[in-house]
Each structure stands twice: as C-alpha cells, then as structure tokens.
Design a protein around this motif. Structure first.
Motif, mmCIF file in Angstrom:
data_model
loop_
_atom_site.group_PDB
_atom_site.id
_atom_site.type_symbol
_atom_site.label_atom_id
_atom_site.label_comp_id
_atom_site.label_asym_id
_atom_site.label_seq_id
_atom_site.Cartn_x
_atom_site.Cartn_y
_atom_site.Cartn_z
ATOM 1 N N PHE A 142 -41.101 -10.310 -64.718
ATOM 2 C CA PHE A 142 -41.099 -11.714 -64.312
ATOM 3 C C PHE A 142 -41.996 -11.928 -63.098
ATOM 4 C CE2 PHE A 142 -39.430 -14.912 -61.388
ATOM 5 C CZ PHE A 142 -39.415 -16.047 -62.172
ATOM 6 N N GLU A 143 -41.913 -11.045 -62.110
ATOM 7 C CA GLU A 143 -42.717 -11.196 -60.896
ATOM 8 C C GLU A 143 -44.202 -11.042 -61.191
ATOM 9 O OE1 GLU A 143 -41.755 -12.284 -58.038
ATOM 10 O OE2 GLU A 143 -39.649 -12.377 -58.647
ATOM 11 N N LEU A 144 -44.563 -10.107 -62.072
ATOM 12 C CA LEU A 144 -45.972 -9.950 -62.436
ATOM 13 C C LEU A 144 -46.492 -11.200 -63.139
ATOM 14 C CD1 LEU A 144 -45.989 -6.279 -63.800
ATOM 15 C CD2 LEU A 144 -46.427 -7.064 -61.467
ATOM 16 N N LEU A 145 -45.699 -11.728 -64.063
ATOM 17 C CA LEU A 145 -46.076 -12.936 -64.799
ATOM 18 C C LEU A 145 -46.214 -14.125 -63.858
ATOM 19 C CD1 LEU A 145 -46.468 -14.128 -67.704
ATOM 20 C CD2 LEU A 145 -44.012 -14.637 -67.669
ATOM 21 N N ARG A 146 -45.266 -14.264 -62.950
ATOM 22 C CA ARG A 146 -45.290 -15.380 -61.991
ATOM 23 C C ARG A 146 -46.570 -15.357 -61.158
ATOM 24 N NH1 ARG A 146 -44.597 -15.755 -56.837
ATOM 25 N NH2 ARG A 146 -43.915 -13.586 -56.633
ATOM 26 N N ILE A 147 -46.952 -14.197 -60.700
ATOM 27 C CA ILE A 147 -48.149 -14.084 -59.860
ATOM 28 C C ILE A 147 -49.401 -14.423 -60.655
ATOM 29 C CG2 ILE A 147 -49.618 -12.389 -58.687
ATOM 30 C CD1 ILE A 147 -46.975 -11.126 -57.644
#
Length: 232
Positions: free
Chosen positions: A148-153
């Motif tokens: 999720f954090e990779l996608l958000r960035i």
C-alpha cells in the motif's frame, strides 16, 4: 506474453499490436536496471526501448519495482543463499524483495516518471504481489500494508510529475496459492485513492475475479479493469 521486445520490434507493428508491457524480458524501468549503484542512473536501455516503441506507434506500460541489492531488504547474505540454493522457487530472487527505505523508493520513482513524462503514460506498480509472505514468496517480500505504501507514493509522485499519467495496481495473479484476499485488504486500507486502474492476470477462476471486481467497484465505481497478463 513474455517476448523480448528488442529482438524484433517491427513484428509488433506487423501484427497490429499497439501496447507493450515492459515486464521481465524487457525490464526497462526496474529499479535494479536503472540505478544499479546509488545515484548512478543508467538510462541507455530504457531510452532505446521507449524510442523503439514510439517509432512503431506502440504505447508503453512501464512496470516499477524490483530494487537493486543496495536498496533491498534482502541482505547480501540472504541474496547469496538464494542464488546458491538449488531448491529455491525459480521466481524467488534477491531483487524481488521490498525496498529498504521509502525515501529511496520515492527518489527512484520520481526520476523515472520525470524522465519519461509525455512518453510513457501508464505505470504498473510491481507484478503479482499477491505471491507474498506468510504464503509463497515469489514476487514480493512485504505485507499488504507495505505494498500500500509503495502504491501510495507512486500515485503521489505521478500526480506531481505528470498529471496525465495513470497508475495501475500490480497485476494480481489470484490463483489458489496466492493471497487472494490481498486486493480486498488493500482496498480496505484506502488504496482506491491511490490508483487509477485495477490490474489482474488471467490465471484465476471467474468467481474469484468477480469478487475482486465487486470489491473494487464498491470503493471506486468507475474504475477501469485491465488484464495485463493472460495464458491459455
């Protein structure tokens, strides 16, 4: 398909194909390919592949991910063990671990999207991340929250660097040995705000695919759904 685009790009035009996904046989945008050493970007191969596609009227879907050893959570000791272990799953390789630092990940993503602004308009974040621990680790070493954090960035950087760019989720494999709950768990974390297109692969049964489609459209009613891999 997993064909090596650079071998015969004119074949694509001859067949009438108008898209190419830069995945494993053409890892043009992989972190391990474009930044093998910290701060030392190597664009030659990616530049050639992008130009080859443009020359033939082929649009590009770039896959982001796959850190080099220096930026990976896979330690040098673990990397050496994996490469020497004859019993390891064929897809479990050092570059298929998650990045060690989100700041380094953002810097890589920003460099790629900025360089190819106006030339590559669609970006897929990793591939088949539902092969992840505690199940079979074949393409991603982290949790759903980590992804999720990779996608958000990526989505944030794309909006800042190229507002016309579109961000795809990883193509989810969804076969019985994967984490089939991952797309739903990702949506529960609020991921619908951080991608433009949902991607799946054609390796699951219809009921599983339908459940993922329903969950996505509950959170994002008009979301486009792309199938970015298929097999007979």
């Amino acid at each position: 398909h997993h064909h090596r685009f650079w071998d015969m790009p004119d074949m694509y035009r001859g067949l009438g194909l108008r898209w190419h996904r830069y995945w494993e046989t053409t890892p043009a945008f992989f972190w391990s390919a474009v930044e093998p050493e910290p701060g030392a970007f190597a664009w030659k191969e990616a530049d050639w592949l992008v130009a080859a596609g443009e020359k033939r009227g082929i649009r590009m879907l770039g896959v982001l991910g796959y850190p080099p050893a220096w930026a990976s959570t896979c330690s040098p000791v673990e990397a050496a063990r994996l490469l020497q272990d004859p019993k390891r799953p064929p897809n479990q390789r050092p570059e298929r671990y998650q990045p060690r630092d989100l700041g380094e990940w953002e810097r890589y993503v920003r460099a790629v999207i900025r360089r190819y602004k106006g030339r590559v308009s669609h970006w897929e974040v990793y591939n088949e991340v539902d092969f992840h621990p505690p199940g079979l680790h074949a393409t991603f070493s982290g949790s759903t929250r980590d992804y999720f954090e990779l996608l958000r960035i990526v989505h944030q950087v794309a909006r800042e660097e190229d507002p016309d760019a579109r961000v795809l989720t990883s193509g989810f494999n969804l076969n019985p040995v994967t984490d089939r709950r991952m797309p739903m768990d990702l949506l529960a974390l609020g991921a619908a705000e951080h991608f433009d297109i949902l991607a799946i692969h054609g390796y699951c049964d219809n009921d599983t695919a339908a459940a993922v489609f329903r969950a996505a459209r509950e959170k994002k009613p008009d979301v486009p759904i792309w199938q970015t891999e298929v097999m007979f």
